[in-house]
Design a protein around this motif. Sequence first.
Motif, PDB file in Angstrom:
ATOM      1  N   THR A 101       0.823  -1.182   0.077  1.00  0.00           N
ATOM      2  CA  THR A 101       0.065   0.146   0.059  1.00  0.00           C
ATOM      3  C   THR A 101       1.201   1.376  -0.060  1.00  0.00           C
ATOM      4  O   THR A 101       1.657   1.491   0.860  1.00  0.00           O
ATOM      5  CB  THR A 101      -0.918   0.240   1.339  1.00  0.00           C
ATOM      6  N   ASP A 102       0.913   1.847  -1.229  1.00  0.00           N
ATOM      7  CA  ASP A 102       1.792   2.987  -1.414  1.00  0.00           C
ATOM      8  C   ASP A 102       0.954   4.102  -0.806  1.00  0.00           C
ATOM      9  O   ASP A 102       0.527   4.847  -1.956  1.00  0.00           O
ATOM     10  CB  ASP A 102       2.304   3.239  -2.746  1.00  0.00           C
ATOM     11  N   THR A 103       0.832   4.539   0.309  1.00  0.00           N
ATOM     12  CA  THR A 103      -0.204   5.273   0.804  1.00  0.00           C
ATOM     13  C   THR A 103      -0.256   6.941   0.408  1.00  0.00           C
ATOM     14  O   THR A 103      -1.356   7.034  -0.205  1.00  0.00           O
ATOM     15  CB  THR A 103      -0.056   5.403   2.354  1.00  0.00           C
ATOM     16  N   GLU A 104       0.859   7.635   0.400  1.00  0.00           N
ATOM     17  CA  GLU A 104       0.564   8.946  -0.206  1.00  0.00           C
ATOM     18  C   GLU A 104       0.432   8.975  -1.791  1.00  0.00           C
ATOM     19  O   GLU A 104      -0.140   9.921  -2.158  1.00  0.00           O
ATOM     20  CB  GLU A 104       1.797   9.528   0.187  1.00  0.00           C
ATOM     21  N   ASN A 105       0.851   7.805  -2.357  1.00  0.00           N
ATOM     22  CA  ASN A 105       0.421   8.012  -3.778  1.00  0.00           C
ATOM     23  C   ASN A 105      -0.730   7.516  -4.082  1.00  0.00           C
ATOM     24  O   ASN A 105      -1.274   7.292  -5.495  1.00  0.00           O
ATOM     25  CB  ASN A 105       1.681   6.962  -4.611  1.00  0.00           C
TER      26      ASN A 105
END
Length: 293
Positions: free
Chosen positions: A278-282
């Motif tokens: 999970t590439d959260t800020e992207n």
Amino acid sequence: SSFNQPKFCPTAVWNPYGIAFANQKTIGKNPRALFININNTIYTVNQKKKQILMWINNRTKPNKITSDNSFSSSSIFVTNNGDIYYDNGYLNGRVDKWISNTTTSVNVMNVNSSCDGLFIDINDTLYCSMYLHNIIVKRWLNDNEMNTTIAAGTGFNGDASDELDGPWGIFVDVNLDLYVADCFNDRIQLFKNGESNGITIVGEESSNNIIDLYGPTGIVLDADKYLFIVDQGNSRIIRAGSNDMQCIIGCDKEGSQSHQLSNPTTLSFDSYRNIFITDTENSRIQKFDFLSN
């Protein structure tokens, strides 16, 4: 177990360039929760739409479970029978279970904050990591009472062996040893079964301090107990053994390109040894293909 713990050689390699498995249009902004079962069904949460999303049998579009309850789920865990446990604590103060093949959810644990990490061990004990309260609690799911007990931490932030500061991701192995991504202490703590004092196995006070962590949020063990760490503050993934550490993904710098991450939160393997993050800020889930041992 209901999740994948692949076996790797020390020289295992992943493609440093990821593929966007899901983007913001599908999963919403700032995803955190992620789980992949042994049948390669992928689970996450669209918090804005109050939906649990499931990709079954390599489908390109997910099935959706929509909840009537307001929830902002940071974590999710799925058992072998398909029951979905999800954090519903931010607004409602509990962990809920969506019962497999039904339209019903039930309350399975009462907490006083969100559960930023969820895990169910081989004895059907449910663990909840409470980042805001510096503690990890647990409850045996076969007990009719809803009582919880302390698994780790004191409830006060600190860096002593029995303390935690912003605990996030957790993992419990077959020996019932508890691994904790102790976020604000920039370390990984190991609490042996029945022990209240932890051992720093990655971090400043450990013997394995080759690479500094900054705000770790995720921890997964492979079949040989190598640690795969989501080093959120450095936007990268670290693989750590007893005597070695290396960056395997996001090793350049934070960003939005296919070889970069931005504040990732959670990691999971599929049965083909690929890594999903999970590439959260992207606002995306990135898949990094396993290449070779």
